[in-house]
Every structure is written in structure tokens, then in C-alpha cells.
Design a protein around this motif. Structure first.
Motif, PDB file in Angstrom:
ATOM      1  N   GLY A  43       0.807  -1.212   0.000  1.00  0.00           N
ATOM      2  CA  GLY A  43       0.000   0.000   0.000  1.00  0.00           C
ATOM      3  C   GLY A  43       0.838   1.258   0.000  1.00  0.00           C
ATOM      4  O   GLY A  43       0.392   2.308   0.472  1.00  0.00           O
ATOM      5  N   ALA A  44       2.049   1.163  -0.544  1.00  0.00           N
ATOM      6  CA  ALA A  44       2.980   2.297  -0.534  1.00  0.00           C
ATOM      7  C   ALA A  44       2.994   2.989  -1.889  1.00  0.00           C
ATOM      8  O   ALA A  44       3.151   2.338  -2.926  1.00  0.00           O
ATOM      9  CB  ALA A  44       4.382   1.826  -0.177  1.00  0.00           C
ATOM     10  N   SER A  45       2.844   4.298  -1.883  1.00  0.00           N
ATOM     11  CA  SER A  45       3.058   5.094  -3.082  1.00  0.00           C
ATOM     12  C   SER A  45       4.455   5.693  -3.009  1.00  0.00           C
ATOM     13  O   SER A  45       4.945   6.027  -1.922  1.00  0.00           O
ATOM     14  CB  SER A  45       2.010   6.200  -3.208  1.00  0.00           C
ATOM     15  N   LEU A  46       5.110   5.807  -4.157  1.00  0.00           N
ATOM     16  CA  LEU A  46       6.494   6.282  -4.203  1.00  0.00           C
ATOM     17  C   LEU A  46       6.555   7.610  -4.946  1.00  0.00           C
ATOM     18  O   LEU A  46       6.102   7.714  -6.088  1.00  0.00           O
ATOM     19  CB  LEU A  46       7.388   5.254  -4.893  1.00  0.00           C
ATOM     20  N   GLN A  47       7.116   8.614  -4.295  1.00  0.00           N
ATOM     21  CA  GLN A  47       7.343   9.920  -4.908  1.00  0.00           C
ATOM     22  C   GLN A  47       8.848  10.120  -5.059  1.00  0.00           C
ATOM     23  O   GLN A  47       9.590  10.013  -4.079  1.00  0.00           O
ATOM     24  CB  GLN A  47       6.755  11.036  -4.051  1.00  0.00           C
ATOM     25  N   VAL A  48       9.287  10.404  -6.281  1.00  0.00           N
ATOM     26  CA  VAL A  48      10.720  10.519  -6.573  1.00  0.00           C
ATOM     27  C   VAL A  48      11.028  11.943  -7.015  1.00  0.00           C
ATOM     28  O   VAL A  48      10.315  12.511  -7.854  1.00  0.00           O
ATOM     29  CB  VAL A  48      11.140   9.514  -7.659  1.00  0.00           C
ATOM     30  N   GLU A  49      12.095  12.515  -6.487  1.00  0.00           N
ATOM     31  CA  GLU A  49      12.505  13.874  -6.811  1.00  0.00           C
ATOM     32  C   GLU A  49      13.999  13.895  -7.150  1.00  0.00           C
ATOM     33  O   GLU A  49      14.772  13.100  -6.621  1.00  0.00           O
ATOM     34  CB  GLU A  49      12.250  14.811  -5.627  1.00  0.00           C
ATOM     35  N   GLY A  50      14.359  14.809  -8.019  1.00  0.00           N
ATOM     36  CA  GLY A  50      15.771  15.059  -8.294  1.00  0.00           C
ATOM     37  C   GLY A  50      16.412  14.173  -9.340  1.00  0.00           C
ATOM     38  O   GLY A  50      17.638  14.227  -9.512  1.00  0.00           O
ATOM     39  N   GLN A  51      15.640  13.385 -10.090  1.00  0.00           N
ATOM     40  CA  GLN A  51      16.240  12.515 -11.100  1.00  0.00           C
ATOM     41  C   GLN A  51      16.987  13.297 -12.165  1.00  0.00           C
ATOM     42  O   GLN A  51      17.970  12.811 -12.727  1.00  0.00           O
ATOM     43  CB  GLN A  51      15.171  11.643 -11.752  1.00  0.00           C
ATOM     44  N   ALA A  52      16.524  14.517 -12.452  1.00  0.00           N
ATOM     45  CA  ALA A  52      17.149  15.314 -13.507  1.00  0.00           C
ATOM     46  C   ALA A  52      18.563  15.757 -13.139  1.00  0.00           C
ATOM     47  O   ALA A  52      19.323  16.199 -14.010  1.00  0.00           O
ATOM     48  CB  ALA A  52      16.284  16.545 -13.809  1.00  0.00           C
ATOM     49  N   ARG A  53      18.929  15.655 -11.862  1.00  0.00           N
ATOM     50  CA  ARG A  53      20.280  16.050 -11.449  1.00  0.00           C
ATOM     51  C   ARG A  53      21.346  15.039 -11.882  1.00  0.00           C
ATOM     52  O   ARG A  53      22.533  15.345 -11.848  1.00  0.00           O
ATOM     53  CB  ARG A  53      20.343  16.183  -9.928  1.00  0.00           C
ATOM     54  N   ILE A  54      20.915  13.849 -12.242  1.00  0.00           N
ATOM     55  CA  ILE A  54      21.856  12.742 -12.447  1.00  0.00           C
ATOM     56  C   ILE A  54      22.084  12.483 -13.934  1.00  0.00           C
ATOM     57  O   ILE A  54      21.130  12.442 -14.720  1.00  0.00           O
ATOM     58  CB  ILE A  54      21.319  11.442 -11.791  1.00  0.00           C
ATOM     59  N   ASP A  55      23.332  12.284 -14.322  1.00  0.00           N
ATOM     60  CA  ASP A  55      23.676  11.826 -15.665  1.00  0.00           C
ATOM     61  C   ASP A  55      23.639  10.295 -15.633  1.00  0.00           C
ATOM     62  O   ASP A  55      24.597   9.652 -15.196  1.00  0.00           O
ATOM     63  CB  ASP A  55      25.066  12.330 -16.068  1.00  0.00           C
ATOM     64  N   TRP A  56      22.533   9.736 -16.101  1.00  0.00           N
ATOM     65  CA  TRP A  56      22.321   8.292 -15.976  1.00  0.00           C
ATOM     66  C   TRP A  56      23.154   7.471 -16.943  1.00  0.00           C
ATOM     67  O   TRP A  56      23.127   6.237 -16.888  1.00  0.00           O
ATOM     68  CB  TRP A  56      20.835   7.975 -16.141  1.00  0.00           C
ATOM     69  N   SER A  57      23.898   8.131 -17.842  1.00  0.00           N
ATOM     70  CA  SER A  57      24.781   7.388 -18.749  1.00  0.00           C
ATOM     71  C   SER A  57      26.079   6.987 -18.062  1.00  0.00           C
ATOM     72  O   SER A  57      26.864   6.218 -18.627  1.00  0.00           O
ATOM     73  CB  SER A  57      25.087   8.229 -19.991  1.00  0.00           C
ATOM     74  N   LYS A  58      26.315   7.514 -16.839  1.00  0.00           N
ATOM     75  CA  LYS A  58      27.549   7.231 -16.110  1.00  0.00           C
ATOM     76  C   LYS A  58      27.255   6.383 -14.870  1.00  0.00           C
ATOM     77  O   LYS A  58      26.158   6.465 -14.311  1.00  0.00           O
ATOM     78  CB  LYS A  58      28.216   8.542 -15.671  1.00  0.00           C
ATOM     79  N   PRO A  59      28.233   5.605 -14.417  1.00  0.00           N
ATOM     80  CA  PRO A  59      28.047   4.876 -13.161  1.00  0.00           C
ATOM     81  C   PRO A  59      28.157   5.816 -11.968  1.00  0.00           C
ATOM     82  O   PRO A  59      28.829   6.853 -12.040  1.00  0.00           O
ATOM     83  CB  PRO A  59      29.193   3.856 -13.166  1.00  0.00           C
ATOM     84  N   HIS A  60      27.499   5.481 -10.886  1.00  0.00           N
ATOM     85  CA  HIS A  60      27.553   6.276  -9.662  1.00  0.00           C
ATOM     86  C   HIS A  60      27.570   5.360  -8.449  1.00  0.00           C
ATOM     87  O   HIS A  60      27.093   4.214  -8.512  1.00  0.00           O
ATOM     88  CB  HIS A  60      26.338   7.210  -9.548  1.00  0.00           C
ATOM     89  N   LEU A  61      28.072   5.909  -7.362  1.00  0.00           N
ATOM     90  CA  LEU A  61      27.903   5.280  -6.058  1.00  0.00           C
ATOM     91  C   LEU A  61      26.779   6.025  -5.348  1.00  0.00           C
ATOM     92  O   LEU A  61      26.915   7.205  -5.022  1.00  0.00           O
ATOM     93  CB  LEU A  61      29.186   5.347  -5.230  1.00  0.00           C
ATOM     94  N   PHE A  62      25.655   5.355  -5.141  1.00  0.00           N
ATOM     95  CA  PHE A  62      24.522   5.940  -4.447  1.00  0.00           C
ATOM     96  C   PHE A  62      24.630   5.616  -2.960  1.00  0.00           C
ATOM     97  O   PHE A  62      24.852   4.459  -2.592  1.00  0.00           O
ATOM     98  CB  PHE A  62      23.201   5.390  -5.005  1.00  0.00           C
TER      99      PHE A  62
END
Length: 240
Positions: free
Chosen positions: A55-74
Motif C-alpha cells: 500500500g505504498a506510493s512512491l514519490q521521486v525527486e531530483g532525477q534530472a540532477r543525475i547523468d544516468w549514462s555514467k556509473p555512480h555510487l549511491f
């Protein structure tokens, strides 16, 4: 009736997880060494199903800050086991996690984690740290993204513990950016200890990526840990 809802949710979680992991492991046999498809199955099928079942809804913010073509350590704060579902769902690239060694012994989950190249840490074993950092750095250098919880364990109070700096050394060694991730509400949906599901909203925010080198010099890992934690705390304060 809350206990009945939790019991049904627990049974659904077991059945859903076993079914999708079985399918993912079969796909893994034919998907090649990178295991991209089984990882994306977790993001597109398994995680959304468990979030919906809780019963959980997920709200995501800030995806535009990330260059998804590169690897990252989250690096994320840790409130609940359902954090992993939220992260799988929010991050639009194949994602691996650093998990505690005990997870290897769990049926299905441990098999899936090992088959898809997740990393495992033996807690309270100082000798395991250097090897783990080399493994994580090699993973990031290969272009694979990794997520870890630098507090070291789930928070039962909701307070964010200091981020352990050693966990961030792999990003410095691999030369990849560190992305702070804030999670809010997961501890209310599925609190630590037992299985008591409470429908609610989980908010996930991506902070500003942190470079691990400035003017050609590596940034001290303690400074990176403090900067990452500060961004997470700032996002949580904005949501309070």
C-alpha cells in the motif's frame, strides 16, 4: 484487523519474491555475465509489486540532477528493508547493492543477490574492508552502479546516523561521483523489527552528485561522507 493485513502482506511478499526471483534466475542463465535483464526485472516487476502490496506510493525527486549514462555510487539513509524496493524502482539503470553477509543464507534473495553480482560485507571484520573496497571500486570502474547504506544499519528511531567514510573510498578509487539519496516514510510503511505493514507514502530524493576529485586531487573521504549526510539531512528537513 491490522495483524490480518500484515499476515496477508507477509504471505504475498514471500510468494511474489519467490516467483520473480525464480524467473529472474532462469533468465540469468541466458542473459550473459552482466545480468542486466534480471536486475531490471527487479526494478520493473518485483519492486513495484511489493510496494503496491504494502500500500505504498512512491514519490521521486531530483532525477534530472543525475547523468544516468555514467556509473555512480549511491549512498542512502536506511529506514526499512523496503528501502531496496524504492531504490530499485527509482533508479532507471541496473543497480547492485552492498548487503550484509547474512543475506547470502536467505533462500531466493541470497541466490538472486549472488547471481546478479551484489557485494557482501562481513560486519565487525576489519580484514574484510580492504578487499570489499577493491571489489566495489572494480565494479564502479566497469561502469556498474552500486548502492550502499553508509549508516551501517537500519535506523529504528528515524534519526540519521553519521555516514561511515570508509564505504566511500571505492568511489574515490574508481573516480565516479557519489550521489546522496534521502528516503522518508519507508520506516512508517514497514518498520524495522517484525513485519507490520502500514500503507503510506515513501519519498525518495536524489541530491547533487559529489565529485571525488577537485583540481585533480582526491577529496578526503571523511569530507565526502559529511557532505553526503548533510544533503540527506537537508532533504529530510525540507520534507518534515
Amino acid at each position: 484487523m491490522r495483524w490480518l493485513h500484515s499476515a496477508i502482506g507477509f504471505a504475498f511478499t514471500l510468494a511474489w519474491t519467490a516467483g520473480w526471483i525464480t524467473l529472474a534466475l532462469l533468465v540469468r542463465v541466458f542473459s550473459g555475465p552482466q545480468a542486466r535483464l534480471p536486475l531490471r526485472m527487479a526494478a520493473r516487476c518485483w519492486a513495484p509489486g511489493l510496494l503496491a502490496g504494502a500500500g505504498a506510493s512512491l514519490q521521486v525527486e531530483g532525477q534530472a540532477r543525475i547523468d544516468w549514462s555514467k556509473p555512480h555510487l549511491f549512498v542512502a539513509n536506511h529506514q526499512s528493508v523496503i528501502d531496496i524496493c524504492a531504490l530499485f524502482r527509482a533508479i532507471p539503470v541496473p543497480l547492485r547493492f552492498l548487503l550484509k553477509e547474512e543475506m547470502k543464507k536467505m533462500p531466493f534473495v541470497g541466490w538472486y543477490a549472488a547471481a546478479t553480482g551484489m557485494l557482501f560485507i562481513v560486519r565487525d571484520d576489519r580484514r574484510a574492508g580492504p578487499l570489499l573496497r577493491r571489489q566495489a571500486a572494480a565494479m564502479l570502474a566497469r561502469g556498474q552502479s552500486l548502492c550502499l547504506f553508509p549508516e551501517g544499519t537500519r535506523s529504528r528511531s528515524g534519526e540519521v546516523a553519521p555516514f561511515k567514510a570508509g564505504a566511500l573510498q571505492s568511489a574515490i578509487d574508481a573516480g565516479v561521483e557519489i550521489v546522496p539519496v534521502a528516503l522518508h516514510g519507508a520506516g512508517q510503511v514497514l518498520p524495522a523489527g517484525g513485519f507490520r505493514v502500514r500503507p503510506g507514502t515513501i519519498r525518495l530524493g536524489f541530491g547533487t552528485p559529489l565529485p571525488v576529485r577537485v583540481d585533480g586531487r582526491p577529496v578526503p573521504r571523511q569530507a565526502l561522507a559529511e557532505q553526503a549526510q548533510a544533503q540527506v539531512l537537508a532533504m529530510l528537513r525540507d520534507w518534515a
